[in-house]
Design a protein around this motif. Structure first.
Motif, short mmCIF file in Angstrom:
data_model
loop_
_atom_site.label_atom_id
_atom_site.label_comp_id
_atom_site.label_asym_id
_atom_site.label_seq_id
_atom_site.Cartn_x
_atom_site.Cartn_y
_atom_site.Cartn_z
N SER A 246 45.68 36.27 54.03
CA SER A 246 45.81 37.18 55.17
C SER A 246 45.96 38.63 54.71
N LEU A 247 46.76 38.85 53.69
CA LEU A 247 46.91 40.21 53.14
C LEU A 247 45.59 40.73 52.58
N ALA A 248 44.88 39.87 51.86
CA ALA A 248 43.60 40.29 51.28
C ALA A 248 42.60 40.66 52.38
N MET A 249 42.56 39.84 53.44
CA MET A 249 41.65 40.15 54.54
C MET A 249 42.02 41.47 55.20
N THR A 250 43.30 41.70 55.39
CA THR A 250 43.77 42.95 56.01
C THR A 250 43.44 44.15 55.15
N LEU A 251 43.67 44.03 53.84
CA LEU A 251 43.42 45.14 52.92
C LEU A 251 41.94 45.43 52.72
N ASN A 252 41.09 44.43 52.90
CA ASN A 252 39.65 44.58 52.70
C ASN A 252 38.93 45.05 53.95
#
Length: 76
Positions: free
Chosen positions: A69-75
């Protein structure tokens, strides 16, 4: 015996220390599996230490979901 113990807990009874008659404890491997650790994960130390490591850990699948979820948000 187990149902009586649960009934007691639900109605404010005290948590029992030690062995509850007629109740089987989970093994280290069962506890680890419930926390989503892979079967080949190796915990070190005495049984009490292994249970503490499992109980204090962030479950691996939860950590993975948060990381995704963090990776999707940051990307974005």
């Amino acid at each position: 015996v187990l149902l009586d113990y649960h009934h007691s807990l639900i109605h404010g009874g005290m948590i029992r220390e030690g062995i509850v008659r007629g109740v089987r404890r989970l093994t280290v491997s069962e506890s680890a599996r419930l926390q989503t650790f892979p079967d080949e994960f190796d915990f070190v130390g005495a049984s009490s230490s292994k249970f503490r490591q499992i109980g204090n850990a962030v479950p691996p699948m939860l950590a993975e979901a948060i990381a995704r979820s963090l990776a999707m948000t940051l990307n974005r």
